[in-house]
Design an enzyme around this catalytic site. Structure first.
Site, mmCIF file in Angstrom:
data_model
loop_
_atom_site.group_PDB
_atom_site.id
_atom_site.type_symbol
_atom_site.label_atom_id
_atom_site.label_comp_id
_atom_site.label_asym_id
_atom_site.label_seq_id
_atom_site.Cartn_x
_atom_site.Cartn_y
_atom_site.Cartn_z
ATOM 1 N N TRP A 101 -32.489 65.894 23.337
ATOM 2 C CA TRP A 101 -33.343 65.916 22.295
ATOM 3 C C TRP A 101 -34.051 66.750 22.033
ATOM 4 O O TRP A 101 -34.476 67.237 20.942
ATOM 5 C CB TRP A 101 -34.104 64.556 22.442
ATOM 6 C CG TRP A 101 -33.097 63.247 22.674
ATOM 7 C CD1 TRP A 101 -32.745 62.416 23.696
ATOM 8 C CD2 TRP A 101 -32.173 62.585 21.532
ATOM 9 N NE1 TRP A 101 -32.204 61.368 23.641
ATOM 10 C CE2 TRP A 101 -31.370 61.493 22.036
ATOM 11 C CE3 TRP A 101 -31.791 63.086 20.385
ATOM 12 C CZ2 TRP A 101 -30.593 60.900 21.395
ATOM 13 C CZ3 TRP A 101 -31.060 62.402 19.496
ATOM 14 C CH2 TRP A 101 -30.127 61.293 19.958
ATOM 15 N N ASP A 170 -42.274 63.850 22.093
ATOM 16 C CA ASP A 170 -41.545 63.079 21.841
ATOM 17 C C ASP A 170 -41.415 61.603 23.013
ATOM 18 O O ASP A 170 -40.821 62.224 24.271
ATOM 19 C CB ASP A 170 -39.903 63.527 21.610
ATOM 20 C CG ASP A 170 -38.876 62.397 21.386
ATOM 21 O OD1 ASP A 170 -39.187 61.140 21.322
ATOM 22 O OD2 ASP A 170 -37.717 62.882 21.108
ATOM 23 N N LYS A 194 -36.269 51.986 21.383
ATOM 24 C CA LYS A 194 -35.939 52.180 22.766
ATOM 25 C C LYS A 194 -36.937 51.112 23.322
ATOM 26 O O LYS A 194 -36.504 50.273 24.262
ATOM 27 C CB LYS A 194 -36.208 53.456 23.244
ATOM 28 C CG LYS A 194 -35.525 54.525 22.738
ATOM 29 C CD LYS A 194 -33.932 54.719 23.070
ATOM 30 C CE LYS A 194 -33.275 55.546 21.839
ATOM 31 N NZ LYS A 194 -33.713 57.021 21.856
#
Ligand SMILES: *Cc1c(COP(=O)(O)O)cnc(C)c1O
Length: 360
Positions: A101, A170, A194
């Site tokens: 990511w 993030d 998530k």
């Protein structure tokens, strides 16, 4: 019957949240319709969104110097919005590369015409640890990091304190799983699916003094200040997704009792699973280095891919689902998000011992 859900994302949600949403489905708060059918500008929906923001502020201890907004486009759109707003064409920005990511975010900054640079990377170590030595660019407008690496199962145990610019993180796969000292941060964000709600909303909190520095020659839907100015209602926001996330925030406040309690439970869950891995005489092998292990995504392998597959299949038939590793790395992964109960982890650990007896 509900399964023990170890999915990496979308992940497990609290039963209480799902039950409340189900109760409210036909008639939300006496409006005679579901929340999805209400106008986003109705006083009921506006009040609901305000309350979601207030609950999040309370959980994270955010003062009025922080703004909270809701974006769409997933966590992945933030990869572009961050450089577009804060670096601009040719602008410098630093990235700490800890996996898939972060790599995507770094590449996206380049696509957006900014000038990203790696302040640190653990790529040469297969992203099995979080770097702790940084080569910062003094001209960087921000320092970007991924606080929890969903794919490799690593998590920052502390954050850089000597960065030349605000940290941007993030936090998608660990959002609200533990208290975080936000002193050095300018912006944090999380895709909801998530740890807090349905895919389709991204929760973004940013310091107002950073938002004030955002570039203004930016399309409206990509501009942070436009979200702040319009309370995330320049256009129709994802009301349902915000609502469910809000129920999760309330669950965290009322049922769990805040992030310290959540972190304590998450630690017990992670210790239980890592304990089982480390106590298996090498049958199960954790893939992240011990000092960088994630309490949210526990990645491990068995001796051979055939056994990995067999494990996943047999676990599934025992009601232990979502244990496959991310498709980019394979192996196994148990995601222990907030809503995954200790009973689920206990069941998994029992299954692991039993599987080892039969296959070890
Ligand atoms: C899942 C994930 C993403 C991607 O999220 P999307 O909402 O699908 O764009 C980004 N970062 C992290 C850390 C993730 O776990």
């Amino acid at each position: 019957m509900r399964v023990a859900n170890f999915n990496g994302g979308p992940g497990s949600l609290p039963v209480e949240v799902l039950e409340e949403a189900a109760r409210d489905m036909m008639d939300w708060h006496g409006t005679g319709m579901s929340i999805m059918e209400n106008s986003h500008r109705s006083k009921e929906v506006v009040a609901m969104v305000d309350e979601v923001v207030a609950d999040l502020r309370a959980l994270l201890n955010l003062g009025e110097d922080w703004a909270v907004i809701f974006c769409q486009g997933g966590a992945s759109l933030q990869f572009a919005m961050i450089p577009i707003n804060f670096a601009g064409p040719g602008g410098h920005c630093d990235y700490i590369n800890t996996g898939l990511w972060a790599t995507r975010a770094y590449k996206e900054a380049r696509i957006c015409g900014s000038n990203p640079r790696l302040a640190a990377t653990s790529e040469d170590d297969d992203f099995t640890h979080i770097p702790d030595v940084f080569d910062f660019n003094p001209e960087a407008k921000y320092v970007y990091l991924t606080s929890n690496n969903t794919v490799r199962g690593t998590q920052c145990q502390h954050f850089p304190t000597n960065a030349p610019a605000p940290l941007i993180a993030d936090m998608s796969s660990e959002f609200l799983s533990r208290p975080v000292n936000l002193e050095h941060f300018g912006l944090i964000y999380a895709g909801a699916q998530k740890n807090v709600g349905p895919a389709g909303v991204t929760v973004v909190a940013m310091r107002r003094d950073l938002a004030d520095k955002a570039r203004l020659d930016v399309p409206t839907m990509l501009s942070y200040p436009s979200y702040i100015k319009n309370d995330s209602m320049y256009n129709t926001p994802p009301v349902w997704n915000i609502y469910i996330s809000g129920l999760t925030f309330k669950w965290l406040r009322r049922t769990v009792g805040g992030l310290e309690n959540m972190a304590a439970t998450n630690k017990i869950k992670a210790d239980t699973l890592y304990g089982a891995i480390d106590g298996s005489s090498g049958f199960y092998r954790g893939t992240a280095r011990p000092g960088s292990r994630s309490s949210m995504n526990v990645t491990f392998r068995l001796p051979g891919e055939d056994l990995d597959k067999k494990f996943k299949k047999e676990a599934q038939s025992e009601g232990l689902v979502g244990l496959g590793g991310h498709r980019s790395v394979g192996g196994l992964r148990a995601s222990l998000y907030n809503a995954v109960g200790r009973d689920s982890v206990d069941k998994l650990v029992e299954f692991m011992a039993e599987f080892q007896r039969r296959n070890g």
